[in-house]
Motif scaffolding. Structure first.
Motif, PDB file in Angstrom:
ATOM      1  N   LEU A 141      -2.470  -8.092   5.034  1.00 23.54           N
ATOM      2  CA  LEU A 141      -3.322  -8.353   6.191  1.00 23.54           C
ATOM      3  C   LEU A 141      -2.711  -7.780   7.459  1.00 23.54           C
ATOM      4  O   LEU A 141      -3.401  -7.171   8.281  1.00 23.54           O
ATOM      5  CB  LEU A 141      -3.534  -9.861   6.351  1.00 23.54           C
ATOM      6  CG  LEU A 141      -4.396 -10.287   7.542  1.00 23.54           C
ATOM      7  CD1 LEU A 141      -5.808  -9.733   7.410  1.00 23.54           C
ATOM      8  CD2 LEU A 141      -4.434 -11.806   7.660  1.00 23.54           C
ATOM      9  N   LEU A 142      -1.403  -7.957   7.628  1.00 24.25           N
ATOM     10  CA  LEU A 142      -0.740  -7.471   8.842  1.00 24.25           C
ATOM     11  C   LEU A 142      -0.799  -5.947   8.948  1.00 24.25           C
ATOM     12  O   LEU A 142      -0.743  -5.395  10.043  1.00 24.25           O
ATOM     13  CB  LEU A 142       0.718  -7.930   8.860  1.00 24.25           C
ATOM     14  CG  LEU A 142       0.937  -9.444   9.026  1.00 24.25           C
ATOM     15  CD1 LEU A 142       2.409  -9.782   8.906  1.00 24.25           C
ATOM     16  CD2 LEU A 142       0.380  -9.934  10.361  1.00 24.25           C
ATOM     17  N   ALA A 143      -0.908  -5.279   7.804  1.00 22.83           N
ATOM     18  CA  ALA A 143      -0.945  -3.814   7.818  1.00 22.83           C
ATOM     19  C   ALA A 143      -2.343  -3.265   8.016  1.00 22.83           C
ATOM     20  O   ALA A 143      -2.530  -2.055   8.101  1.00 22.83           O
ATOM     21  CB  ALA A 143      -0.368  -3.272   6.507  1.00 22.83           C
ATOM     22  N   SER A 144      -3.333  -4.152   8.101  1.00 28.13           N
ATOM     23  CA  SER A 144      -4.709  -3.690   8.224  1.00 28.13           C
ATOM     24  C   SER A 144      -4.982  -3.152   9.622  1.00 28.13           C
ATOM     25  O   SER A 144      -4.736  -3.827  10.619  1.00 28.13           O
ATOM     26  CB  SER A 144      -5.684  -4.833   7.923  1.00 28.13           C
ATOM     27  OG  SER A 144      -7.013  -4.422   8.138  1.00 28.13           O
ATOM     28  N   GLY A 202      -4.299   2.238   3.121  1.00 29.47           N
ATOM     29  CA  GLY A 202      -3.284   1.575   3.933  1.00 29.47           C
ATOM     30  C   GLY A 202      -2.414   0.631   3.135  1.00 29.47           C
ATOM     31  O   GLY A 202      -1.919   0.969   2.057  1.00 29.47           O
ATOM     32  N   GLY A 203      -2.237  -0.595   3.657  1.00 32.10           N
ATOM     33  CA  GLY A 203      -1.398  -1.580   2.987  1.00 32.10           C
ATOM     34  C   GLY A 203      -2.039  -2.237   1.790  1.00 32.10           C
ATOM     35  O   GLY A 203      -1.418  -3.074   1.131  1.00 32.10           O
ATOM     36  N   GLY A 204      -3.290  -1.890   1.494  1.00 30.46           N
ATOM     37  CA  GLY A 204      -3.911  -2.323   0.248  1.00 30.46           C
ATOM     38  C   GLY A 204      -4.812  -3.531   0.315  1.00 30.46           C
ATOM     39  O   GLY A 204      -5.302  -3.999  -0.717  1.00 30.46           O
ATOM     40  N   ILE A 205      -5.115  -4.039   1.519  1.00 25.92           N
ATOM     41  CA  ILE A 205      -5.873  -5.285   1.607  1.00 25.92           C
ATOM     42  C   ILE A 205      -7.225  -5.200   0.912  1.00 25.92           C
ATOM     43  O   ILE A 205      -7.590  -6.079   0.120  1.00 25.92           O
ATOM     44  CB  ILE A 205      -6.035  -5.724   3.085  1.00 25.92           C
ATOM     45  CG1 ILE A 205      -6.786  -7.063   3.166  1.00 25.92           C
ATOM     46  CG2 ILE A 205      -6.701  -4.644   3.929  1.00 25.92           C
ATOM     47  CD1 ILE A 205      -6.773  -7.673   4.550  1.00 25.92           C
ATOM     48  N   ASP A 206      -7.983  -4.138   1.163  1.00 24.21           N
ATOM     49  CA  ASP A 206      -9.325  -4.039   0.586  1.00 24.21           C
ATOM     50  C   ASP A 206      -9.284  -3.704  -0.901  1.00 24.21           C
ATOM     51  O   ASP A 206     -10.183  -4.085  -1.650  1.00 24.21           O
ATOM     52  CB  ASP A 206     -10.153  -2.999   1.347  1.00 24.21           C
ATOM     53  CG  ASP A 206     -10.425  -3.432   2.784  1.00 24.21           C
ATOM     54  OD1 ASP A 206     -10.801  -4.597   2.987  1.00 24.21           O
ATOM     55  OD2 ASP A 206     -10.233  -2.611   3.704  1.00 24.21           O
ATOM     56  N   VAL A 207      -8.230  -3.021  -1.337  1.00 27.73           N
ATOM     57  CA  VAL A 207      -8.059  -2.744  -2.770  1.00 27.73           C
ATOM     58  C   VAL A 207      -7.781  -4.041  -3.522  1.00 27.73           C
ATOM     59  O   VAL A 207      -8.383  -4.312  -4.572  1.00 27.73           O
ATOM     60  CB  VAL A 207      -6.915  -1.737  -2.997  1.00 27.73           C
ATOM     61  CG1 VAL A 207      -6.712  -1.495  -4.488  1.00 27.73           C
ATOM     62  CG2 VAL A 207      -7.212  -0.424  -2.288  1.00 27.73           C
ATOM     63  N   GLY A 253      -6.690   2.768  -4.711  1.00 28.98           N
ATOM     64  CA  GLY A 253      -6.519   3.034  -3.296  1.00 28.98           C
ATOM     65  C   GLY A 253      -5.956   4.426  -3.113  1.00 28.98           C
ATOM     66  O   GLY A 253      -5.070   4.846  -3.862  1.00 28.98           O
ATOM     67  N   LEU A 254      -6.478   5.158  -2.142  1.00 32.57           N
ATOM     68  CA  LEU A 254      -6.024   6.522  -1.859  1.00 32.57           C
ATOM     69  C   LEU A 254      -5.502   6.591  -0.442  1.00 32.57           C
ATOM     70  O   LEU A 254      -6.190   6.222   0.506  1.00 32.57           O
ATOM     71  CB  LEU A 254      -7.185   7.510  -2.034  1.00 32.57           C
ATOM     72  CG  LEU A 254      -6.906   8.969  -1.662  1.00 32.57           C
ATOM     73  CD1 LEU A 254      -5.844   9.572  -2.577  1.00 32.57           C
ATOM     74  CD2 LEU A 254      -8.192   9.791  -1.716  1.00 32.57           C
ATOM     75  N   ALA A 281       4.091   2.832  -0.150  1.00 31.42           N
ATOM     76  CA  ALA A 281       5.196   1.966  -0.557  1.00 31.42           C
ATOM     77  C   ALA A 281       4.871   0.510  -0.258  1.00 31.42           C
ATOM     78  O   ALA A 281       5.114  -0.390  -1.075  1.00 31.42           O
ATOM     79  CB  ALA A 281       6.484   2.396   0.151  1.00 31.42           C
ATOM     80  N   LEU A 282       4.315   0.262   0.931  1.00 28.29           N
ATOM     81  CA  LEU A 282       3.934  -1.101   1.301  1.00 28.29           C
ATOM     82  C   LEU A 282       2.826  -1.617   0.395  1.00 28.29           C
ATOM     83  O   LEU A 282       2.856  -2.774  -0.043  1.00 28.29           O
ATOM     84  CB  LEU A 282       3.488  -1.124   2.766  1.00 28.29           C
ATOM     85  CG  LEU A 282       3.022  -2.472   3.318  1.00 28.29           C
ATOM     86  CD1 LEU A 282       4.149  -3.497   3.257  1.00 28.29           C
ATOM     87  CD2 LEU A 282       2.516  -2.318   4.749  1.00 28.29           C
ATOM     88  N   ALA A 283       1.841  -0.778   0.100  1.00 30.55           N
ATOM     89  CA  ALA A 283       0.732  -1.187  -0.762  1.00 30.55           C
ATOM     90  C   ALA A 283       1.213  -1.545  -2.158  1.00 30.55           C
ATOM     91  O   ALA A 283       0.765  -2.541  -2.743  1.00 30.55           O
ATOM     92  CB  ALA A 283      -0.308  -0.067  -0.832  1.00 30.55           C
TER      93      ALA A 283
END
Length: 286
Positions: A60-63, A87-92, A107-108, A116-118
């Motif tokens: 969430l913080l990376a969104s 990004g950080g993967g929230i929606d994935v 996720g792309l 790395a974060l994702a």
């Protein structure tokens, strides 16, 4: 700004955002850590507590998105979903829960730090039906007709070649597949300098498309049933502090801003091959 320079700026911005999250902060410069806080009116309060409780806090913080495509797109069990600019993967991660163990969420992203974060967030979430790919949204590293739904959270506006993005989205979608993205969209005539300043505030490097332009580009790529639904309309007060700091007479330009910049949910469908009526962009058939 050239296409190469735009990509470099976006990479740097999102790479730094990922590093800030990994060091205990948020993706936004100057923003405090904490799931209840956002960067500004664009990125704040996009996900409800039910959703945020399903994912690692770092996701969430990376969104840095401007919408919540997973709340608006119909995702069905067993489907394959692709998030452009993940990004950080929230929606994935949220999509992976919706499609279940028989489905898959990809996720792309082109930024190593975000990938790395994702992947770390994937590990923390224990998500087994998730895969993050490195690549550019103008050149999607997936086969033709391999995806049921494409989502994206305010990333297409960052691309300098939006025609290529939409052509690639059309290519990888299966017949009857759905395009369901959140994006920044403009409406009506806007003076170039006003547009530049407001889109800088929004965070668009290459700039957002007008709603009619977006429809035309989707149609040119082959999509049908195009629909653009505003989800947040920004007014001059939202950007007053930023614009004033840029030396802009905010009150004088208010009529050129109010109601012309928005986050929107953009939907379209890839036609079915056999000529049968395809499912609509929300995922239901009539």
């Amino acid at each position: 700004m050239s296409d190469t320079n735009i990509k470099d700026v976006v990479k740097e911005k999102y790479g730094q955002a990922a590093l800030r999250v990994k060091s205990g902060g948020s993706a936004c410069c100057g923003a405090v850590s904490g799931v209840e806080r956002g960067c500004d009116p664009i990125t704040s309060n996009l996900y409800n507590l039910t959703q945020t409780g399903q994912i690692p806090e770092e996701a969430l913080l990376a969104s840095l998105g401007c919408g919540n495509p997973t709340a608006l797109a119909q995702l069905n069990a067993g489907e394959v979903v692709l998030d452009l600019g993940s990004g950080g993967g929230i929606d994935v991660l949220l999509s992976a829960k919706r499609v279940g163990p028989t489905g898959k969420a990809y996720g792309l992203d082109m930024t190593d730090e975000m990938l790395a974060l994702a992947n770390e967030n994937k590990r923390k979430a224990g998500a087994e039906n998730v895969e993050f790919l490195k690549g550019e949204i103008e050149h999607i590293p997936m086969p033709d007709n391999s995806v049921d739904v494409i989502i994206s959270n305010c990333v297409i506006n960052l691309s300098a070649d939006k025609n290529a993005v939409l052509r690639e989205a059309f290519r990888v979608l299966r017949p009857g597949g759905r395009f369901a993205v959140s994006d920044v969209v403009t409406r009506g005539e806007i003076a170039p300098e006003i547009r530049r300043n407001v889109l800088l505030w929004v965070g668009c490097v290459a700039g957002a498309m007008g709603d009619d332009e977006y429809r035309n580009k989707l149609s040119a790529a082959g999509f049908e049933q195009v629909d653009i639904e505003p989800t947040r309309v920004y007014g001059v007060e939202d950007a007053r502090e930023f614009l004033a700091a840029e030396g802009v007479d905010v009150d004088a330009i208010a009529p050129q801003i109010d109601g012309k910049f928005m986050s929107a949910f953009v939907r379209a469908v890839k036609p079915a091959k056999d000529g049968a009526k395809p499912c609509c962009a929300s995922g239901s058939c009539s």
